[in-house]
Design a protein around this motif. Structure first.
Motif, PDB file in Angstrom:
ATOM      1  N   ASN A   1       0.832  -1.197   0.000  1.00 31.64           N
ATOM      2  CA  ASN A   1       0.000   0.000   0.000  1.00 31.64           C
ATOM      3  C   ASN A   1       0.864   1.244   0.000  1.00 31.64           C
ATOM      4  N   LEU A   2       0.524   2.175  -0.860  1.00 34.79           N
ATOM      5  CA  LEU A   2       1.283   3.421  -0.910  1.00 34.79           C
ATOM      6  C   LEU A   2       0.787   4.402   0.132  1.00 34.79           C
ATOM      7  N   LEU A   3      -0.480   4.286   0.448  1.00 34.25           N
ATOM      8  CA  LEU A   3      -1.116   5.282   1.305  1.00 34.25           C
ATOM      9  C   LEU A   3      -1.517   4.696   2.638  1.00 34.25           C
ATOM     10  N   ARG A   4      -1.509   5.556   3.653  1.00 29.95           N
ATOM     11  CA  ARG A   4      -2.137   5.177   4.909  1.00 29.95           C
ATOM     12  C   ARG A   4      -3.499   5.857   4.912  1.00 29.95           C
ATOM     13  N   GLU A   5      -4.521   5.087   5.125  1.00 33.96           N
ATOM     14  CA  GLU A   5      -5.867   5.651   5.058  1.00 33.96           C
ATOM     15  C   GLU A   5      -6.527   5.553   6.426  1.00 33.96           C
ATOM     16  N   GLU A   6      -6.980   6.689   6.932  1.00 37.24           N
ATOM     17  CA  GLU A   6      -7.693   6.696   8.215  1.00 37.24           C
ATOM     18  C   GLU A   6      -9.107   7.187   7.959  1.00 37.24           C
ATOM     19  N   ARG A   7     -10.052   6.320   8.242  1.00 38.65           N
ATOM     20  CA  ARG A   7     -11.457   6.672   8.021  1.00 38.65           C
ATOM     21  C   ARG A   7     -11.868   7.878   8.853  1.00 38.65           C
ATOM     22  N   SER A   8     -11.549   7.823  10.162  1.00 40.86           N
ATOM     23  CA  SER A   8     -11.799   9.012  10.974  1.00 40.86           C
ATOM     24  C   SER A   8     -10.592   9.212  11.877  1.00 40.86           C
ATOM     25  N   VAL A   9     -10.098  10.425  11.847  1.00 39.17           N
ATOM     26  CA  VAL A   9      -8.836  10.733  12.515  1.00 39.17           C
ATOM     27  C   VAL A   9      -9.051  10.906  14.015  1.00 39.17           C
ATOM     28  N   VAL A  10      -8.185  10.272  14.793  1.00 37.88           N
ATOM     29  CA  VAL A  10      -8.177  10.491  16.242  1.00 37.88           C
ATOM     30  C   VAL A  10      -6.822  11.099  16.588  1.00 37.88           C
ATOM     31  N   LEU A  11      -6.839  12.237  17.290  1.00 40.17           N
ATOM     32  CA  LEU A  11      -5.580  12.871  17.681  1.00 40.17           C
ATOM     33  C   LEU A  11      -5.218  12.425  19.088  1.00 40.17           C
ATOM     34  N   GLU A  12      -3.925  12.096  19.278  1.00 36.92           N
ATOM     35  CA  GLU A  12      -3.511  11.648  20.614  1.00 36.92           C
ATOM     36  C   GLU A  12      -3.507  12.825  21.576  1.00 36.92           C
ATOM     37  N   PHE A  13      -3.528  14.032  21.023  1.00 35.00           N
ATOM     38  CA  PHE A  13      -3.330  15.211  21.845  1.00 35.00           C
ATOM     39  C   PHE A  13      -4.009  16.386  21.154  1.00 35.00           C
ATOM     40  N   GLU A  14      -4.720  17.219  21.914  1.00 38.09           N
ATOM     41  CA  GLU A  14      -5.380  18.384  21.304  1.00 38.09           C
ATOM     42  C   GLU A  14      -4.353  19.477  21.042  1.00 38.09           C
ATOM     43  N   PRO A  15      -4.197  19.902  19.801  1.00 35.20           N
ATOM     44  CA  PRO A  15      -3.211  20.953  19.535  1.00 35.20           C
ATOM     45  C   PRO A  15      -3.644  22.305  20.112  1.00 35.20           C
ATOM     46  N   LEU A  16      -2.643  23.093  20.463  1.00 35.64           N
ATOM     47  CA  LEU A  16      -2.897  24.482  20.855  1.00 35.64           C
ATOM     48  C   LEU A  16      -2.252  25.316  19.763  1.00 35.64           C
ATOM     49  N   TRP A  17      -3.057  25.865  18.885  1.00 32.48           N
ATOM     50  CA  TRP A  17      -2.473  26.595  17.760  1.00 32.48           C
ATOM     51  C   TRP A  17      -2.095  28.014  18.149  1.00 32.48           C
ATOM     52  N   PRO A  18      -0.934  28.479  17.668  1.00 31.61           N
ATOM     53  CA  PRO A  18      -0.629  29.906  17.809  1.00 31.61           C
ATOM     54  C   PRO A  18      -1.722  30.707  17.073  1.00 31.61           C
ATOM     55  N   THR A  19      -1.966  31.936  17.525  1.00 32.43           N
ATOM     56  CA  THR A  19      -3.093  32.713  17.007  1.00 32.43           C
ATOM     57  C   THR A  19      -3.126  32.810  15.483  1.00 32.43           C
ATOM     58  N   ASP A  20      -1.973  33.126  14.880  1.00 32.36           N
ATOM     59  CA  ASP A  20      -1.992  33.329  13.420  1.00 32.36           C
ATOM     60  C   ASP A  20      -2.272  32.020  12.678  1.00 32.36           C
ATOM     61  N   ILE A  21      -1.704  30.931  13.170  1.00 31.26           N
ATOM     62  CA  ILE A  21      -1.952  29.625  12.534  1.00 31.26           C
ATOM     63  C   ILE A  21      -3.423  29.250  12.700  1.00 31.26           C
ATOM     64  N   ARG A  22      -3.946  29.478  13.899  1.00 33.60           N
ATOM     65  CA  ARG A  22      -5.358  29.144  14.135  1.00 33.60           C
ATOM     66  C   ARG A  22      -6.250  29.901  13.153  1.00 33.60           C
ATOM     67  N   LYS A  23      -5.972  31.178  12.979  1.00 35.03           N
ATOM     68  CA  LYS A  23      -6.788  31.994  12.065  1.00 35.03           C
ATOM     69  C   LYS A  23      -6.778  31.402  10.660  1.00 35.03           C
TER      70      LYS A  23
END
Ligand SMILES: Nc1ncnc2c1ncn2[C@@H]1O[C@H](COP(=O)(O)OP(=O)(O)O)[C@@H](O)[C@H]1O
Ligand SMILES: [Mg+2]
Length: 330
Positions: free
Chosen positions: A40-62
């Motif tokens: 398989n060339l691709l990894r396919e995830e039907r629904s993504v689960v994050l191990e950790f909730e990201p905290l985005w810097p303000t500009d990235i979040r925007k």
């Protein structure tokens, strides 16, 4: 198309819009496999689960919110003859959230995530890379998804190898065509640690470009507070972690937790000790900077997590112009 036929036949336009809206997808192609190995060339995830909730810097979040808003309102935009964002380039050093952002987008949009790690695909023969890439892109175009082309610069790295120049040109052409023909029902994200390796012709094609960076002190502090550290401790430890990536910081926290647990020491003490041993020249530089900013010696000591006499010694030696200052080990 919708905007073209809207005037002549509003009803037909509406039918088309709702046809685009259908989540019932028929996949025209099978998941791509390597022509030789059939892996398989691709990894396919039907629904993504994050191990950790990201905290985005303000500009990235925007910027990420803008992508979300356009994707969520894609049909409205298309109905008005406008293209929603469909390709994005994430740039920045390792460990600062590029891959995580693509995963987060897929989760927020409730779309499957397809990941192609180009570093591993590029290790195969270049000729096959072209067909592998094409198969991947065809598959990603065939149903609504987020396709992540991770370590995208791997494509460009092969440029050093003269033997492959012709193949590489063909490869870049495949990519450029794919970007132009990418359907608005899916989001294509390319992530790279080395944007400078990429031909400007490639990255100009992306609808948006996001620059990720190591967290600033404020963002480090937010992350540490989120991890449950007290405000007063955060203000001591955060400056010592300046310059570290999100990934580094998470590793450091984890390591201090383990050492603390195994050696029965307070986590805070371990974290301070593990991170106080910065190169001396760097620490002296920080002390000088804070002093110039008008901070008292006591405050400098607190914010850098070092003792008051140490600050005093560093400042004295800086005054003498003794930049080769050696901190006594005692
Ligand atoms: N904005 C963020 N907030 C919290 N943790 C983050 C953030 N960005 C990255 N991390 C942490 O760093 C790790 C590596 O991030 P990743 O997205 O893989 O970096 P890269 O930019 O190299 O793709 C993540 O698994 C996560 O633990
Ligand atoms: Mg990554």
């Amino acid at each position: 198309m919708v905007s073209k036929i809207k005037k002549a036949d509003p009803e037909a336009a509406q039918v088309l819009v709702s046809a685009l809206d259908t989540q019932e997808v028929t996949r025209g192609v099978l998941p791509p496999v390597d022509v030789d190995s059939r892996m398989n060339l691709l990894r396919e995830e039907r629904s993504v689960v994050l191990e950790f909730e990201p905290l985005w810097p303000t500009d990235i979040r925007k910027q990420l919110e803008l992508v979300l808003a356009e994707r969520r309102n894609a049909l409205k935009l298309i109905g008005a003859g406008l293209q929603p964002i469909k390709t994005a380039m994430f740039k920045g050093p390792p460990g600062v959230g590029k891959t995580m952002a693509a995963r987060w987008l897929a989760r927020e949009l409730n779309l499957p995530l397809l990941t192609l790690d180009l570093a591993s695909v590029m290790s195969s023969l270049l000729g096959k890379t072209g067909s592998n890439l094409k198969a991947t892109i065809d598959y990603g175009s065939s149903f609504p998804c987020v396709l992540l082309l991770d370590e995208f610069d791997a494509v460009a790295k092969r440029r050093d190898d003269d033997r492959d120049v012709g193949e590489l040109k063909r490869l870049v052409t495949v990519l450029l065509q794919a970007f132009d023909q990418w359907p608005s029902s899916s989001l294509l994200v390319a992530a790279t640690n080395h944007p400078e390796l990429l031909d400007p012709a490639v990255w100009r094609r992306f609808d948006v470009q996001l620059d990720f960076a190591a967290p600033a002190i404020d963002e480090i502090s937010a992350l540490l507070r989120h991890e449950g550290l007290s405000d007063s401790f955060v203000s001591r430890i955060a400056p010592l972690l300046a310059g570290a990536s999100y990934a580094d910081i998470r590793r450091k926290l984890l390591s201090a937790r383990k050492v603390g647990l195994l050696q029965d020491l307070p986590f805070e003490q371990v974290l301070l000790e593990q991170n106080a041993s910065k190169p001396q020249s760097l620490r002296a530089e920080e002390v000088r900077r804070l002093r110039q900013a008008g901070m008292s010696q006591r405050k400098i000591a607190d914010s850098l997590g070092i003792s008051h006499p140490t600050v005093n010694r560093i400042l004295k030696s800086l005054e003498k112009g003794n930049y080769g200052y050696q901190e006594p080990s005692a």
